[in-house]
Design a protein around this motif. Structure first.
Motif: not given
Ligand code: EPU
Length: 341
Positions: A109-118, A219-225
Motif C-alpha cells: 500500500w503506497y503513501g505512508a512509507e515516508n512517515l516511517s519511524g515516527i 529503509e531510506a527514511v529510517l536511516s535518514i532519521r
C-alpha cells in the motif's frame, strides 16, 4: 475491561523520560469502555481534569497531572474498501504508528512509507497531523472517528472538516479537546507511486531509481532519521521541539539582507514562507549546548534532549532560553510543537 491505576508514574508514557505522577491512569480497549470512562469522569468516580495521551512522544510534563490521564488500547487494522487504485483502511487509535506504516509497506500500500519511524500512535497522528519527508498524515486521512467526552456519543469527522494544515487540526484547539480519537480511516494507493522530492531522500536515491521499492523507501527514511534524530529508547526527546515558523515574504527579504543563505520553503497555500527553526537555533550557537541536564541535540538543533534525569522544568527553561535567543537575533517567534503541561 477498563484498567484503572491510582497515583501512577508517567515515566514509561513520555519519550522525554520525565518522572511525574497522575492521580489516575486509565486504559480502554473499545469505544464502549471509553464511554464508561467518560461517564466516570462526569460523575466524579475518576478525578478531573482529564488528559488524553498517545505514545507520549510529543509531550513535556513539567508537573504532576492533578486528574486522570487516558490512553487508548483500541487496536486493529480493518480493510473497509478497495478498488483498482486505492484501499481504504480503518486503524485503531492505539495502534503504534510505525507498526501501521510497516504493515502498509508489507502489503504493498503506497503513501505512508515516508512517515516511517515516527514515534507515537495512530490517534495522535490524526490530532497532530504528523509529517516528514514531504508527506503529512492528512494526505492519507479520509475520516476520523471520535467520542465526545461531554456525553459519550460518537462523532465522525470527514478529513475536510478536520482543519488540517502544517502540524495543525481542529482537535488541537481548546474548544475541541472534548473529542477523543478512537480510530482513523486512511486511503492508501495500490499503484506504484513514490514521493522522493524531499532533498535528503532524493539524494539517497540519486542514480539509483531502478531500485526504488516501498521497503527501500522505508529503509531510506529510517536511516535518514537515524542519522539526525535521537532514538527515544536511548536518549529522551520529543523529536522537533518547535514548529518551523511561517513568516511573511517581507520578513524573509529583511532577513536575507543580513543572512543571504537563510534556508526557506515557499508555502503552497501562499501564506508566506517557512523558515528552518533548526537553522535559526544553530545560528544562535545552541547546537550541542546545554543548561543543566537539558541539551540541544548536536546533530539537529531543533531537537531538545534529556541528558539524563532532567526535570520537565529544566527542559522548559532551555526551550525558553532558545526561544529568547531566536527572537532577539532574528525577530522571529518560535512556537513549541511539543504539548507542554
Ligand atoms: N537545519 C540546520 N541546522 C540544524 C537543523 C536543520 O541548519 O541543526 C536546516 C538545514 O538547512 C536543513 C533544514 O534545516 O536542510 C531542514 O532540516 P531537516 O530536514 O532536519 O528538517 P526540519 O525542518 O528540521 C522537519 C520536521 C521533522 C521531520 C523533518 C523531515 C518540523 C517541526 N519538523 O524538521 O519532524 O522529520 O522535517 O521532514 O516540521 C517532528 O515533528 O518531531 C519531526 C522530527
Amino acid at each position: 475491561m477498563l484498567t484503572i491505576e491510582r497515583d501512577y508514574s508517567l515515566l514509561g508514557h513520555n519519550t522525554f523520560g520525565i518522572d511525574v505522577r497522575t492521580f489516575a491512569f486509565v486504559e480502554y480497549h473499545s469505544e464502549e469502555e471509553l464511554s464508561e470512562a467518560a461517564a466516570m469522569l462526569r460523575d466524579g468516580r475518576l478525578p478531573s481534569p482529564w488528559l488524553h495521551i498517545g505514545g507520549g512522544s510529543n509531550l513535556l510534563f513539567t508537573k504532576d497531572w492533578p486528574g486522570t490521564v487516558l490512553h487508548s488500547r483500541i487496536t486493529g487494522l480493518e480493510v473497509l474498501h478497495s478498488d483498482a487504485d486505492t484501499v481504504t483502511v480503518r486503524v485503531g487509535s492505539g495502534v503504534v504508528w510505525d507498526d501501521f506504516v510497516g504493515e502498509c509497506v508489507d502489503r504493498g500500500w503506497y503513501g505512508a512509507e515516508n512517515l516511517s519511524g515516527i514515534p507515537g500512535e495512530a490517534g495522535a497522528a490524526a490530532v497532530q497531523n504528523i509529517g516528514a519527508y514531504g508527506v503529512e498524515a492528512s494526505d492519507l486521512i479520509a475520516e476520523v472517528d471520535t467520542m465526545d467526552m461531554a456525553d459519550g456519543t460518537v462523532r465522525v469527522f470527514q478529513a475536510a472538516d478536520c482543519g488540517y494544515g502544517y502540524r495543525r487540526s481542529i482537535f488541537k484547539q481548546l474548544e475541541n479537546k472534548r473529542y477523543v480519537v478512537t480510530s482513523v480511516t486512511l486511503r492508501l494507493g495500490l499503484k506504484v507511486r513514490y514521493n522522493l522530492e524531499y532533498k535528503a531522500l532524493s539524494t539517497f536515491f540519486k542514480g539509483n531509481m531502478l531500485e526504488v521499492s516501498l521497503s527501500l523507501v522505508r529503509e531510506a527514511v529510517l536511516s535518514i532519521r537515524d542519522s539526525k534524530l535521537p532514538d527515544p529508547a536511548v536518549q529522551g526527546s520529543a523529536g522537533s521541539f518547535f514548529t518551523n515558523p511561517v513568516v511573511p515574504v517581507a520578513k524573509l527579504q529583511e532577513l536575507q539582507r543580513q543572512w543571504p543563505d537563510i534556508p526557506y520553503y515557499a508555502q503552497v497555500d501562499g501564506t508566506g514562507v517557512k523558515l528552518s527553526a533548526g537553522w535559526l537555533i544553530e545560528q544562535c550557537g545552541w547546537k550541542g549546548r546545554s543548561i543543566g541536564r537539558a541539551g540541544v541535540y548536536p546533530k539537529q538543533a531543533l531537537v531538545l534532549v534529556n541528558l539524563g534525569g532532567a526535570s520537565g522544568r529544566e527542559i522548559s527553561a532551555l526551550a525558553t532560553a532558545v526561544r529568547t535567543s531566536v527572537r532577539d537575533k532574528f525577530g522571529v517567534e518560535l512556537h513549541p510543537e511539543v504539548n507542554i503541561f
